[in-house]
Design a protein around this motif. Structure first.
Motif, short mmCIF file in Angstrom:
data_model
loop_
_atom_site.label_atom_id
_atom_site.label_comp_id
_atom_site.label_asym_id
_atom_site.label_seq_id
_atom_site.Cartn_x
_atom_site.Cartn_y
_atom_site.Cartn_z
N MET A 1 35.52 -4.50 -16.88
CA MET A 1 34.77 -3.26 -16.72
C MET A 1 34.81 -2.52 -18.05
N GLU B 1 29.96 -0.67 -5.23
CA GLU B 1 30.55 -1.60 -4.27
C GLU B 1 29.80 -2.93 -4.25
N HIS C 1 30.10 -6.49 -21.07
CA HIS C 1 30.98 -6.74 -19.93
C HIS C 1 31.91 -7.94 -20.15
N ILE D 1 27.74 -4.17 -7.10
CA ILE D 1 27.69 -4.77 -8.44
C ILE D 1 29.11 -4.74 -9.00
N PRO D 2 29.74 -5.89 -9.17
CA PRO D 2 31.17 -5.96 -9.44
C PRO D 2 31.71 -5.11 -10.59
N LEU D 3 31.01 -5.00 -11.71
CA LEU D 3 31.57 -4.28 -12.86
C LEU D 3 30.94 -2.91 -13.08
N CYS D 4 30.25 -2.42 -12.09
CA CYS D 4 29.56 -1.13 -12.17
C CYS D 4 30.55 0.00 -11.89
#
Length: 159
Positions: A16, A72, A7, A74-77
């Protein structure tokens, strides 16, 4: 398995991960966790005597809803179309705990580990929320990935 954090880009900035070139495969992840409580709290849950209603039924729905919203939270999921999500509970009266297990599935380019973990954690938090009036000392433990399959890295099982 890689020994690099995916990441972060070459400059060390969060990004991402690009999964556009990955093959679509059937992906499965199973996560588990447990919540320890007083024996009287567990009995109240199992006998259906809680004034807020069916604790485990509501916790199951909360876990499913959480898995659907993982991207929504987990920021980079990556947002994923889940093809299946189940949350099951196993009470252990001797140890005075409830074990939660979530199984997430999709057909896609990235795994569903985060969805399974998010489902378990939210289900356990919901049990805590519904029962905190009678037992503030409940303890959530051992939330972890148990196994995953699919994708380039293939099968992984907790030893």
């Amino acid at each position: 398995m890689t020994d690099e954090l995916t990441h972060f880009n070459a400059r060390g900035q969060a990004h991402m991960v690009d999964v556009g070139d990955k093959a679509e495969t059937h992906r499965v992840a199973i996560a588990s966790g447990l919540i320890r409580m007083q024996p009287t709290t567990l009995r109240l849950i199992l006998e259906g005597g809680h004034k807020k209603g069916d604790v485990l039924g509501i916790a199951r729905i909360a876990g499913i809803m959480a898995a659907k919203k993982t991207a929504e939270l987990i920021p980079l999921c990556h947002p994923l179309p889940l093809t299946h999500l189940s949350v099951d509970f196993t009470p252990d009266e001797a140890a005075s705990l409830i074990r939660a297990e979530a199984r997430a599935e999709t057909r896609g380019q990235t795994g569903v580990e985060m969805e399974a973990l998010c489902a378990v954690q939210t289900a356990l938090l919901t049990i805590y929320d519904m029962c905190k009036a009678v037992d503030r000392g409940m303890q959530i433990d051992q939330v972890r990935l148990e196994q995953k399959s699919g994708g380039k890295s293939g099968e992984w099982n907790r030893a």
